[in-house]
Design a protein around this motif. Structure first.
Motif, mmCIF file in Angstrom:
data_model
loop_
_atom_site.group_PDB
_atom_site.id
_atom_site.type_symbol
_atom_site.label_atom_id
_atom_site.label_comp_id
_atom_site.label_asym_id
_atom_site.label_seq_id
_atom_site.Cartn_x
_atom_site.Cartn_y
_atom_site.Cartn_z
ATOM 1 N N VAL A 1 -0.640 12.563 -0.076
ATOM 2 C CA VAL A 1 0.439 12.185 0.829
ATOM 3 C C VAL A 1 1.372 13.368 1.056
ATOM 4 C CG1 VAL A 1 2.495 10.724 1.060
ATOM 5 C CG2 VAL A 1 0.332 9.725 0.308
ATOM 6 N N ASN A 2 1.458 14.236 0.035
ATOM 7 C CA ASN A 2 2.246 15.467 0.141
ATOM 8 C C ASN A 2 3.710 15.187 0.484
ATOM 9 O OD1 ASN A 2 2.482 18.296 -0.001
ATOM 10 N ND2 ASN A 2 2.245 18.497 2.227
ATOM 11 N N ASN B 1 0.826 -1.206 0.000
ATOM 12 C CA ASN B 1 0.000 0.000 0.000
ATOM 13 C C ASN B 1 0.862 1.258 0.000
ATOM 14 O OD1 ASN B 1 -2.492 -1.345 0.012
ATOM 15 N ND2 ASN B 1 -2.483 -1.561 2.240
ATOM 16 N N ALA B 2 1.916 1.259 0.797
ATOM 17 C CA ALA B 2 2.800 2.427 0.834
ATOM 18 C C ALA B 2 3.435 2.665 -0.528
ATOM 19 C CB ALA B 2 3.886 2.221 1.894
ATOM 20 N N SER B 3 3.832 1.576 -1.194
ATOM 21 C CA SER B 3 4.446 1.701 -2.516
ATOM 22 C C SER B 3 3.475 2.300 -3.527
ATOM 23 C CB SER B 3 4.917 0.323 -2.984
ATOM 24 O OG SER B 3 5.471 0.398 -4.283
ATOM 25 N N LYS C 1 -1.961 6.629 5.545
ATOM 26 C CA LYS C 1 -2.778 6.158 4.435
ATOM 27 C C LYS C 1 -2.531 4.674 4.142
ATOM 28 C CE LYS C 1 -3.634 8.897 0.950
ATOM 29 N NZ LYS C 1 -5.049 9.262 1.187
ATOM 30 N N ALA C 2 -1.277 4.243 4.240
ATOM 31 C CA ALA C 2 -0.976 2.832 3.980
ATOM 32 C C ALA C 2 -1.597 1.941 5.054
ATOM 33 C CB ALA C 2 0.531 2.618 3.926
ATOM 34 N N THR D 1 -0.822 4.248 15.908
ATOM 35 C CA THR D 1 -1.164 4.858 14.623
ATOM 36 C C THR D 1 -0.030 5.780 14.192
ATOM 37 O OG1 THR D 1 -2.207 6.881 15.480
ATOM 38 C CG2 THR D 1 -3.574 4.878 15.395
ATOM 39 N N TYR D 2 -0.243 6.440 13.065
ATOM 40 C CA TYR D 2 0.743 7.390 12.563
ATOM 41 C C TYR D 2 1.015 8.505 13.570
ATOM 42 C CZ TYR D 2 -2.914 10.837 11.599
ATOM 43 O OH TYR D 2 -3.928 11.751 11.720
#
Length: 346
Positions: A117-118, A107-109, A127-128, A194-195
């Protein structure tokens, strides 16, 4: 890999390179190389590139499925590198610990170039993670190189990154743990991190700086001083190749060799019961040691930690030829060695 799940058990993942969700169960059999173009790192250079080599050694008991570490490398902007380590504790619940880490990196890729994502590593993690549907958990680290030389890093757990400049380590990430062998981890369960829990850092890089990123299989078994000395042993060859090579291919191969050397060193230490590893030293510092009767005999807890071992090594170099690349370049192989990992879920 981590043993303890945050209210579930989790291990670290499997090798993944520019993955797609449709083939997330496949295990590439190669170490990978990448040269990422970056421009204007400083005013006197017209072009700078990020040359990278990778190597993964799966846990010896997990060779058949490639281990539970996952990673990806992208040439977006100045370049992006990331590693995820599946938490092994999930295996106790009949869950494949590699699925979460592989899907997270897949997903990150796929999202790394998303405008939302900026070019922010913490947003990419958010997001991933939100897009990952597999059951499990993983530690993760993402580093993004700006074209002006700024490296932005976001990390959850105990995957790590080091920056070495002229033989000196100038930057290192700090691992996050709930308790010994139970790192912070992104999870399919609501109770996980989380992030927002990510440690965010930035480092100004210059030509010649070397970056070493890896899963805890590297840093639990290899001291920072050993990383620096291993890089030093290869520095003359790398420097010579950087001056001779026009295409950059030979230079890229050298970084793959350095990544392999570090991975092999970690693997050897992980299987050495007498080695005073970073892992055993930390365990003793947390009160974990051999039984009292063994202490009376002068014995103490020693040894490395068997685990999946993922290593990414890169250097900032001036390379006009490499700057024209717009795709990842890969070569190398994956070793069938490694050691066992015990990190748990929370």
């Amino acid at each position: 890999m981590a043993n303890s799940i945050y209210r579930a058990s989790v291990l670290q993942s499997q090798l993944l390179f520019r993955p797609s969700l449709s083939n997330k169960h496949s295990v590439p059999k190669k170490s990978n190389l990448l040269c990422i173009a970056s421009s204007q790192l400083n005013p006197i250079r017209s072009e700078v590139s990020f040359c990278i080599g990778t190597h993964l050694i799966p846990h010896p008991n997990k060779v058949d499925r490639g281990g539970e570490d996952a990673f990806f490398v992208s040439n977006i902007n100045g370049g992006v590198i990331a590693v995820a380590d599946g938490v092994s504790g999930w295996a106790e619940r009949n869950v494949d610990p590699s699925l979460f880490s592989k899907e997270l990196m897949a997903n990150a890729s796929s999202l790394v170039g998303d405008l939302k994502v900026n070019y922010d590593p913490r947003i990419l993690i958010r997001k991933a993670h939100a897009a990952t549907s597999s059951t499990g958990s993983a530690t993760a680290i993402v580093a993004m190189l700006e074209k002006n030389g700024t490296l932005k890093v976001a990390s959850v757990g105990d995957c790590g990154l080091r920056v070495i400049r002229k033989g000196q380590m100038i930057f290192s990430t700090t691992p996050q743990e709930h308790y010994f062998d139970c790192p912070y981890q992104l999870s399919s369960e609501l109770i996980g991190q989380t992030y927002l829990d990510a440690v965010v850092s930035s480092v100004e890089l210059v030509e010649g700086d070397i970056i070493v990123m890896g899963s805890d299989g590297l840093f639990d078994n290899v001291f920072d001083g050993e990383i620096v000395s291993t890089l030093a042993r290869h520095s003359d060859v790398v420097e010579a190749d950087s001056k001779k090579s026009k295409s950059g291919t030979k230079l890229h191969n050298q970084f793959a060799m350095v990544a392999k050397a570090l991975a092999n060193l970690a693997s050897n230490h992980s299987m050495d019961s007498r080695f005073e590893s970073p892992y055993s030293l930390e365990a003793r510092s947390k009160g974990l040691d051999v039984p009292f009767w063994k202490k009376i005999l002068g014995m103490k807890l020693t040894g490395g930690k068997l685990d999946d071992i993922t290593v990414i090594v890169g250097q900032v170099v001036t390379s006009p030829a490499a700057a024209s690349l717009n795709q990842v370049q890969m070569t190398g192989k994956m070793e069938e060695a490694g050691s066992s990992d015990t990190r748990g879920l929370l």
